[in-house]
Design a protein around this motif. Structure first.
Motif, PDB file in Angstrom:
ATOM      1  N   GLU A 323      57.688  46.626  56.078  1.00  0.00           N
ATOM      2  CA  GLU A 323      57.860  46.019  54.795  1.00  0.00           C
ATOM      3  C   GLU A 323      56.343  46.472  53.936  1.00  0.00           C
ATOM      4  N   ARG A 324      56.374  46.675  52.929  1.00  0.00           N
ATOM      5  CA  ARG A 324      55.199  47.082  51.918  1.00  0.00           C
ATOM      6  C   ARG A 324      55.274  46.341  50.899  1.00  0.00           C
ATOM      7  N   GLN A 325      54.076  45.681  50.543  1.00  0.00           N
ATOM      8  CA  GLN A 325      54.089  44.500  49.661  1.00  0.00           C
ATOM      9  C   GLN A 325      52.796  45.393  48.722  1.00  0.00           C
ATOM     10  N   ARG A 326      52.932  45.563  47.492  1.00  0.00           N
ATOM     11  CA  ARG A 326      52.007  46.381  46.915  1.00  0.00           C
ATOM     12  C   ARG A 326      50.832  45.477  46.603  1.00  0.00           C
ATOM     13  N   ILE A 327      51.377  44.336  45.968  1.00  0.00           N
ATOM     14  CA  ILE A 327      50.493  43.217  45.634  1.00  0.00           C
ATOM     15  C   ILE A 327      50.496  42.005  46.559  1.00  0.00           C
ATOM     16  N   VAL A 388      49.745  34.588  61.137  1.00  0.00           N
ATOM     17  CA  VAL A 388      49.236  35.516  59.959  1.00  0.00           C
ATOM     18  C   VAL A 388      50.116  35.828  59.015  1.00  0.00           C
ATOM     19  N   ILE A 389      50.164  35.216  57.925  1.00  0.00           N
ATOM     20  CA  ILE A 389      51.406  35.767  56.998  1.00  0.00           C
ATOM     21  C   ILE A 389      50.867  36.171  55.577  1.00  0.00           C
ATOM     22  N   TYR A 390      51.545  37.250  55.350  1.00  0.00           N
ATOM     23  CA  TYR A 390      51.224  37.983  53.985  1.00  0.00           C
ATOM     24  C   TYR A 390      52.433  37.778  53.077  1.00  0.00           C
ATOM     25  N   ASN A 391      52.434  37.137  52.165  1.00  0.00           N
ATOM     26  CA  ASN A 391      53.560  36.962  51.158  1.00  0.00           C
ATOM     27  C   ASN A 391      54.894  36.586  51.629  1.00  0.00           C
ATOM     28  N   GLY A 392      54.700  35.791  52.713  1.00  0.00           N
ATOM     29  CA  GLY A 392      55.764  35.356  53.469  1.00  0.00           C
ATOM     30  C   GLY A 392      56.222  36.247  54.742  1.00  0.00           C
ATOM     31  N   ASN A 406      46.438  50.570  51.799  1.00  0.00           N
ATOM     32  CA  ASN A 406      46.614  50.001  50.256  1.00  0.00           C
ATOM     33  C   ASN A 406      46.243  48.529  50.008  1.00  0.00           C
ATOM     34  N   ASN A 407      46.173  47.720  50.850  1.00  0.00           N
ATOM     35  CA  ASN A 407      46.062  46.140  50.630  1.00  0.00           C
ATOM     36  C   ASN A 407      44.697  45.801  50.751  1.00  0.00           C
ATOM     37  N   THR A 408      43.766  46.490  51.707  1.00  0.00           N
ATOM     38  CA  THR A 408      42.677  45.829  51.930  1.00  0.00           C
ATOM     39  C   THR A 408      41.264  46.696  51.803  1.00  0.00           C
ATOM     40  N   ASP A 484      41.301  49.492  44.314  1.00  0.00           N
ATOM     41  CA  ASP A 484      42.607  48.593  43.751  1.00  0.00           C
ATOM     42  C   ASP A 484      43.245  48.080  44.672  1.00  0.00           C
ATOM     43  N   SER A 485      42.676  47.836  45.830  1.00  0.00           N
ATOM     44  CA  SER A 485      43.125  46.813  47.231  1.00  0.00           C
ATOM     45  C   SER A 485      43.109  45.386  46.370  1.00  0.00           C
ATOM     46  N   CYS A 486      44.163  44.770  46.893  1.00  0.00           N
ATOM     47  CA  CYS A 486      44.130  43.386  46.227  1.00  0.00           C
ATOM     48  C   CYS A 486      43.324  42.373  47.227  1.00  0.00           C
ATOM     49  N   ILE A 487      42.972  42.618  48.477  1.00  0.00           N
ATOM     50  CA  ILE A 487      42.422  41.735  49.509  1.00  0.00           C
ATOM     51  C   ILE A 487      40.961  42.491  49.668  1.00  0.00           C
ATOM     52  N   TRP A 488      39.998  41.613  49.190  1.00  0.00           N
ATOM     53  CA  TRP A 488      38.709  42.045  49.533  1.00  0.00           C
ATOM     54  C   TRP A 488      37.897  41.183  50.768  1.00  0.00           C
ATOM     55  N   ILE A 489      37.634  41.851  51.815  1.00  0.00           N
ATOM     56  CA  ILE A 489      36.703  41.176  52.853  1.00  0.00           C
ATOM     57  C   ILE A 489      35.285  41.616  52.898  1.00  0.00           C
ATOM     58  N   LEU A 490      34.511  40.654  52.474  1.00  0.00           N
ATOM     59  CA  LEU A 490      33.126  40.837  52.487  1.00  0.00           C
ATOM     60  C   LEU A 490      32.442  40.298  53.513  1.00  0.00           C
ATOM     61  N   ASP A 491      32.208  40.773  54.645  1.00  0.00           N
ATOM     62  CA  ASP A 491      31.119  40.367  55.760  1.00  0.00           C
ATOM     63  C   ASP A 491      29.620  40.525  55.488  1.00  0.00           C
ATOM     64  N   GLU A 492      28.901  39.409  55.225  1.00  0.00           N
ATOM     65  CA  GLU A 492      27.403  39.513  54.796  1.00  0.00           C
ATOM     66  C   GLU A 492      27.342  40.658  53.922  1.00  0.00           C
ATOM     67  N   PRO A 493      27.808  40.843  52.767  1.00  0.00           N
ATOM     68  CA  PRO A 493      27.553  41.803  51.986  1.00  0.00           C
ATOM     69  C   PRO A 493      26.239  42.030  51.294  1.00  0.00           C
ATOM     70  N   THR A 494      25.406  41.029  51.341  1.00  0.00           N
ATOM     71  CA  THR A 494      24.205  41.077  50.618  1.00  0.00           C
ATOM     72  C   THR A 494      22.934  41.048  51.402  1.00  0.00           C
ATOM     73  N   ALA A 495      23.184  40.970  52.775  1.00  0.00           N
ATOM     74  CA  ALA A 495      22.121  41.131  53.845  1.00  0.00           C
ATOM     75  C   ALA A 495      20.923  41.900  53.493  1.00  0.00           C
ATOM     76  N   ASN A 496      21.051  42.981  53.142  1.00  0.00           N
ATOM     77  CA  ASN A 496      20.111  43.925  52.926  1.00  0.00           C
ATOM     78  C   ASN A 496      19.789  44.355  51.648  1.00  0.00           C
ATOM     79  N   LEU A 497      20.321  43.591  50.620  1.00  0.00           N
ATOM     80  CA  LEU A 497      20.014  43.606  49.367  1.00  0.00           C
ATOM     81  C   LEU A 497      18.847  42.988  48.607  1.00  0.00           C
TER      82      LEU A 497
END
Length: 538
Positions: A323-327, A388-392, A406-408, A484-497
């Motif tokens: 299964e491929r879910q573009r969004i 863990v379910i994505y779009n059903g 493509n999604n992450t 253009d991935s629809c899922i953004w996972i940000l793990d401590e993204p500003t720790a060094n900023l």
């Protein structure tokens, strides 16, 4: 999962090239047999005081055959290197694919340097063995038969002595082989341990120096070196026993051959040239025997390498669907539980994440925030309970590689930046990037000092630069914001900023959240409006 090494080795062999290699090797072997015979016959001609014209003819033939042999040898070496290289690379690629398609938990406790050395060294050992085996088993078999036929034809006594020597030689090997195999395996393991320690000393040199751990780690290196030295001495001892027994045996039979051949020359039943040929053939038979017996000892080494690789070949791959879910508009976690082997449960979560929202995932160190991300991305395979379910669709029903590509988009605590230009790192998944937007973001994130690399051709002008922690994080942020991935996972993204860069980043998140599911893992309170808080470990 592979069931045997033939599945790893055989498909990667270049069959046509290997066949050509064997044919050329056989021709070279036959030429070598003829050269030895010519030398013996030439000696007889000299002793018989033949005419100078016959000398010249023999010399011309001898030189011509040597040239042919040398040409064959050069061609053989080119083919051998090519076949072994392709086989080793093909096996390495297959093993790495298995590692990449299995749960990270299956190998996370191993040192990466140790895994790298095992795969690199062991595939090389296996490739070298199988290529030489296919070639030598034919060439050496043909050569041995020819040598024995010539020896028996010229002297039944000498032929019988050589056959008797071959039987005794085999006995010596069988007595020594267990000890040799045991020491070979110990040496391989200790070499890996020593190389791993050296790798850590270099890779972690800054941390080791800053924390005053040099003495401890150099002590570990000394300990590994002493262990390696100990098993090397043990290996030398095993081979020394084998070689001494072998040399005594060879000396006995060489003496017997000299006595028998000398007696026959005195009786005029054998010429000097023929004795020289037979003595040389005796040495060649020893070489052939060495090969056949070393098939065993070499296989013991290969067997040790195969056993080291086997633990990766039998790993179960992460189940994947089609299964491929573009969004992806919705992610559901239902009764999701996880615990590391032999440890208490880290979390039990039931929640959902929807498009257009920012979720702040928080919790103290060690409660499983990063583990949750690894489960959602399939890195831990099926080492959890719940769903863990994505779009059903359950994670296992998705085309896993397509989903990741493509999604992450992920920003890690220590972002991976490879040795290339900024443009190459940002366009990592081959996305089409608006160059004006790229340059604007690079400028906003204060990466102006690196702007010159953005316009570079993706295959040229690589810059071998060491990026700071902040620069790595900024490059990863730009890469994600342009994704253009629809899922953004940000793990401590500003720790060094710095504070200004944090404000710019969070402002961009708010502006872009409409078309994304954003999971923000952070110890500190984000400088943006989040929609929901997900507490881990409370």
């Amino acid at each position: 999962m592979m069931t045997g090494f033939h599945e790893l080795v055989y498909p990667e062999l270049e069959k046509k090239q290997l066949t050509g290699y064997i044919i050329i090797s056989t021709i070279s072997g036959v030429v070598g047999i003829c050269l030895t015979y010519l030398v013996g016959h030439f000696l007889d001609l000299i002793i018989a005081s033949c005419q100078e014209r016959e000398w010249v003819e023999y010399i011309v033939v001898y030189v011509g055959l040597n040239i042919i042999n040398r040409i064959c040898y050069i061609r053989m070496e080119y083919q051998r290197v090519s076949i072994e290289g392709k086989l080793s690379y093909g096996m390495t690629r297959k093993v790495l694919k298995i590692v990449y398609n299995t749960s990270y938990l299956n190998y996370c406790k191993e040192n990466p340097a140790a895994i790298s050395q095992k795969i690199n060294n062991d595939t090389g050992i296996i490739a070298s063995f199988y290529v030489s085996f296919f070639k030598n088993i034919i060439v050496q078999t043909v050569s041995t038969i020819v040598y024995l036929l010539v020896l028996i034809k010229n002297s039944l006594l000498i032929g019988s002595l050589v056959i008797l020597m071959m039987i005794a030689y085999t006995g010596v090997y069988l007595i020594s082989k267990k000890l040799i195999y045991r020491t070979e395996k110990e040496v391989i393991e200790q070499k890996t341990n020593y190389a791993t320690t050296l790798f850590e000393l270099i890779e972690k040199s800054v941390s080791i120096r800053m924390n005053g751990m040099s003495q401890y780690h150099f002590g570990c290196m000394e300990n590994d070196y002493q262990n390696l030295l100990r098993v090397l001495k043990k290996q030398i001892g095993a081979y020394s026993i084998y070689n001494v027994l072998k040399d005594i045996l060879i000396l006995i039979f060489q003496t017997a051959l000299f006595l028998a051949g000398g007696r026959m020359i005195q009786m005029d039943s054998m010429s000097v040239g023929t004795l020289v040929v037979m003595l040389n053939y005796f040495v060649y038979v020893l070489g052939c025997m060495e090969f056949f017996l070393n098939i065993g000892s070499s296989y013991q080494t290969v067997k040790a390498s195969e056993e080291r690789l086997k633990k990766y070949l039998v790993l179960d791959e992460i189940p994947t669907g089609k299964e491929r879910q573009r969004i992806i508009e919705k992610i559901e976690l239902k009764n999701l539980e996880f615990a590391y082997p032999g440890q208490n449960r880290l979390f039990d979560i039931t929640t959902e994440f929807c498009m257009g929202k920012i979720y702040w995932i928080r919790g103290r160190n060690g409660v499983g925030k990063s583990s949750l991300v690894n489960i959602m991305l399939g890195i831990y395979g099926t080492s959890y309970t719940g769903q863990v379910i994505y779009n059903g669709y359950r994670l296992g029903e998705l085309d896993y590689k397509w989903f990741i590509n493509n999604n992450t988009a992920v920003i890690e605590q220590d972002p991976y930046i490879f040795d290339g230009t900024i443009q190459e790192n940002i366009c990592l998944k081959g996305n089409r990037i608006d160059m004006d937007e790229l340059k604007a973001l690079v400028s906003q994130m204060k990466l102006d000092s690196l702007m010159k690399f953005v316009d570079m051709d993706s295959t040229k002008h690589r810059e071998n630069k060491i990026y700071s922690g902040g620069e790595k994080q900024k490059i990863a942020i730009v890469r994600t914001l342009l994704s253009d991935s629809c899922i953004w996972i940000l793990d401590e993204p500003t720790a060094n900023l710095d504070e200004e860069s944090k404000i710019i980043f969070y402002k961009e998140l708010e502006q872009r959240k409409k078309e994304h599911i954003i999971l923000l893992i952070s110890h500190e309170t984000p400088l943006c409006r989040w929609d929901h808080i997900v507490d881990i470990g409370r």
